[in-house]
Design a protein around this motif. Structure first.
Motif, short mmCIF file in Angstrom:
data_model
loop_
_atom_site.label_atom_id
_atom_site.label_comp_id
_atom_site.label_asym_id
_atom_site.label_seq_id
_atom_site.Cartn_x
_atom_site.Cartn_y
_atom_site.Cartn_z
N HIS A 51 -27.70 -45.14 99.79
CA HIS A 51 -27.54 -43.77 100.58
C HIS A 51 -26.10 -43.08 100.52
O HIS A 51 -25.17 -43.74 101.02
N PRO A 52 -26.08 -42.20 99.92
CA PRO A 52 -24.62 -41.40 99.82
C PRO A 52 -23.98 -41.29 101.19
O PRO A 52 -24.61 -40.75 102.14
N LEU A 53 -22.61 -41.42 101.40
CA LEU A 53 -22.15 -41.15 102.63
C LEU A 53 -21.65 -40.01 102.87
O LEU A 53 -21.93 -39.07 102.06
N ALA A 54 -21.53 -39.50 104.23
CA ALA A 54 -21.56 -38.07 104.65
C ALA A 54 -20.35 -37.34 103.87
O ALA A 54 -20.38 -36.00 103.76
N TRP A 55 -19.26 -38.20 103.29
CA TRP A 55 -18.12 -37.52 102.98
C TRP A 55 -18.58 -37.16 101.23
O TRP A 55 -17.70 -36.38 100.56
N PHE A 56 -19.59 -37.74 100.89
CA PHE A 56 -19.78 -37.38 99.39
C PHE A 56 -20.65 -35.82 99.43
O PHE A 56 -21.09 -35.33 100.22
#
Length: 226
Positions: A125-130
């Motif tokens: 799951h990509p992190l929010a800063w991606f």
């Protein structure tokens, strides 16, 4: 088989990561495109690499061999196109994210994560800063950027959530990823060296290298290693 997922990254976040963790400058020169293989030379500080990536029945296979720095400079001079970027490795859980800030042919900012297989990549799951994912957009590969450039590019959006998420990452406070951990050694970070761009000279002339000979030597070295 290694699977890579690449995402856009806000330029301000990329600058923050490099300021906090440093980086390693790399120059990559790509040879003309071929249907079933990609070859390029990489220069990183005082190390030169010749890399060959081929497509086979079981996916991509990548092989590399170290070459003298003078030969790497000579190969860069005859490449069809090149990119110049600074790479920072940032630990995310049990793996490294590769933060790339491109200086040439234009300013670009990416984050790339590598996986050992397709299922592992899908579960990440990509992190929010991606920023937005660009894995399937061929124009954002290093080869495409070097050979054709990027005409249209929009910086990834920046938000308070993204900034707070990155700060959590820098402080090793991460959300749990629902997958089996994979242990990998941490990569050693080195400072950015701005002296790479000069061409190596040997006896007043640039070193001359035969690419076919180097590829043959690379294959022989790989066979001896195996």
């Amino acid at each position: 088989m290694t699977i890579r997922r690449r995402f856009l990254l806000a330029s301000s976040l990329a600058r923050l990561i490099q300021r906090e963790r440093g980086g390693l400058r790399q120059i990559e020169g790509f040879f003309p495109e071929q249907r079933d293989r990609t070859s390029w030379v990489r220069l990183e500080e005082n190390r030169g690499l010749l890399i060959l990536r081929t497509m086979g029945p079981h996916g991509e296979t990548e092989e590399q061999t170290e070459v003298p720095v003078g030969h790497a400079h000579a190969l860069l001079d005859v490449c069809a196109g090149e990119v110049d970027y600074t790479r920072t490795m940032l630990r995310i859980g049990d793996r490294d994210a590769l933060i790339d800030q491109f200086n040439r042919p234009r300013d670009l900012h990416f984050v790339t994560v590598e996986f050992d297989g397709e299922s592992e990549g899908r579960e990440f799951h990509p992190l929010a800063w991606f920023g937005p994912e660009i894995t399937t957009e061929a124009r954002y590969s290093n080869q495409a950027i070097a050979l054709r450039g990027v005409e249209q590019y929009q910086d990834a959006p920046l938000s308070d959530e993204a900034l707070n998420s990155l700060l959590d990452t820098l402080e090793n406070r991460l959300p749990v990823q629902p997958r089996v951990p994979v242990k990998r050694p941490a990569a050693k970070q080195r400072a950015v060296n701005k002296a790479l761009a000069g061409s190596a000279q040997e006896g007043g002339r640039a070193a001359q290298v035969n690419l076919d000979d180097i590829e043959a030597a690379m294959m022989a070295e790989m066979e001896r290693t195996l």
